[in-house]
Motif scaffolding. Sequence first.
Motif, PDB file in Angstrom:
ATOM      1  N   ASP A   1      -0.445  -0.270  -9.753  1.00  0.00           N
ATOM      2  CA  ASP A   1      -1.647   0.279  -9.210  1.00  0.00           C
ATOM      3  C   ASP A   1      -2.949  -0.760  -9.216  1.00  0.00           C
ATOM      4  O   ASP A   1      -3.224  -1.378 -10.442  1.00  0.00           O
TER       5      ASP A   1
ATOM      6  N   LYS B   1      -2.985   3.769  -1.203  1.00  0.00           N
ATOM      7  CA  LYS B   1      -3.605   3.106  -2.312  1.00  0.00           C
ATOM      8  C   LYS B   1      -3.147   1.526  -2.304  1.00  0.00           C
ATOM      9  O   LYS B   1      -1.968   1.436  -1.769  1.00  0.00           O
TER      10      LYS B   1
ATOM     11  N   ARG C   1       0.703  -1.241  -0.147  1.00  0.00           N
ATOM     12  CA  ARG C   1       0.078  -0.149   0.155  1.00  0.00           C
ATOM     13  C   ARG C   1       0.991   1.003   0.020  1.00  0.00           C
ATOM     14  O   ARG C   1       1.946   1.350   0.715  1.00  0.00           O
TER      15      ARG C   1
ATOM     16  N   GLN D   1      -4.255   7.672   3.545  1.00  0.00           N
ATOM     17  CA  GLN D   1      -4.561   7.819   2.301  1.00  0.00           C
ATOM     18  C   GLN D   1      -4.117   6.717   1.184  1.00  0.00           C
ATOM     19  O   GLN D   1      -4.018   6.821   0.118  1.00  0.00           O
TER      20      GLN D   1
ATOM     21  N   THR E   1     -10.610  -1.535  -3.770  1.00  0.00           N
ATOM     22  CA  THR E   1     -10.720  -0.408  -2.739  1.00  0.00           C
ATOM     23  C   THR E   1      -9.244  -0.299  -2.099  1.00  0.00           C
ATOM     24  O   THR E   1      -8.803   0.778  -1.705  1.00  0.00           O
ATOM     25  N   ASP E   2      -9.042  -1.477  -1.366  1.00  0.00           N
ATOM     26  CA  ASP E   2      -7.837  -1.433  -0.260  1.00  0.00           C
ATOM     27  C   ASP E   2      -7.565  -3.189  -0.295  1.00  0.00           C
ATOM     28  O   ASP E   2      -8.258  -3.901  -0.731  1.00  0.00           O
TER      29      ASP E   2
ATOM     30  N   SER F   1      -5.893   0.007  -7.903  1.00  0.00           N
ATOM     31  CA  SER F   1      -7.059   0.798  -7.169  1.00  0.00           C
ATOM     32  C   SER F   1      -8.317   0.445  -8.270  1.00  0.00           C
ATOM     33  O   SER F   1      -9.382   0.594  -7.835  1.00  0.00           O
TER      34      SER F   1
END
Length: 286
Positions: free
Chosen positions: A25, A13, A5, A11, A31-32, A27
Motif C-alpha cells: 500500500d 488506492k 491501483r 475508490q 494520495t494517488d 496510501s
Amino acid sequence: MKLLRYGPKGQEKPGLLDAAGKVRDLSNVLTDITAETLSPEGLAALRALDIESLPIVAAPGRLGVPFAGLGKFLAVGLNYSDHAAEAGLAAPAEPVLFTKWDNCLNGPNDPVVLPKDSVKGDWEVELGFVIGTTARYVPLDKALDYVAGYCIVNDVSEREYQIERGGTWDKGKGFDTFGPVGPWLVTTDEIRDPQQLGMWLDVNGVRRQTGHTSTMIFNVAYLVHYMSQFATLKPGDLITTGTPPGVGMGQKPPVYLKAGDVMRLGIEGLGEQEQHVYAYDTRWLD
C-alpha cells in the motif's frame, strides 16, 4: 517498479507489486498515482522508498487502471505487418494514428460490455506506454527518455462501427469498457527494451494471438519521436502501439465476441488480464 491501483471503481488506492508478488500500500506516501508521480522526480522518490516497510495488502481485490488522471489516449493502427496483411491492407508508410476516448478506460479484469446491437466485437492485445516527461519534437535517439513505463492494453474494437459506419476508426474504438489497462504500470528500469516482449491472447481458452514486439513496423522510440511532431505529449498520456495477427476479423471465417466469452491476454514482464464479455447492460457500466 510495478505500480498499480486497487479497490472499488472510483475508490482506488495506490500501490505497488513487490519482488515477491505481494501488493504494498502506498496510501501513506501518495494520495494517488498521477501524472506527477510518473515524472522522473516522482519515480525517483518512489524508488528511494524502503519497500519492505510498506504495509502488505492481504486482499487487494479489484485492480483498476494503474494510474489516474489520463491525459490523451492515443493509438496506432496496422503496426504489425502480418496484422495488416490479415486485414487485407498494405503496411503503412507512416504510423496510422487514432484516438480512444477516456470513457473506454477499464480495469484489467473488469467486464467488457458490447454496444447495443453489436455484431463485430473484436480483441487486440497491445503494448501500451505512458509518457512521463513533456515531449515535443523529440529526437529519435532520446525518445525512450520520455517514457515512464509500459502496460498491457486490450484495444477492444467494434469492427462494424470502425470500418462500415463511415468516417474515422474512432467510433469503433471508444465505447465504454473498450480500453482495459494494466494490471500494473511497469517502469522503464524493469523493461530495458520494449521491442523484446512476447505477447498472447486467448478467447475461451483458444489461443488466438501470438506475437512479439520485435515485429512492430514502428517501434516505441519512433512512435514517441513521430507523434511529438504532431501533438505535445504530456505526462499521463497513454499510447497503445498496435496488435499482432490473430484478431477476430482476421480469422477464416471471422470470429467475433459475444456475451459469455472470456478473453485472457498477457505480455512478457507486464502481467496478464482477463475480461468476461457481456451484452449491453448499464449495470456493468456504472
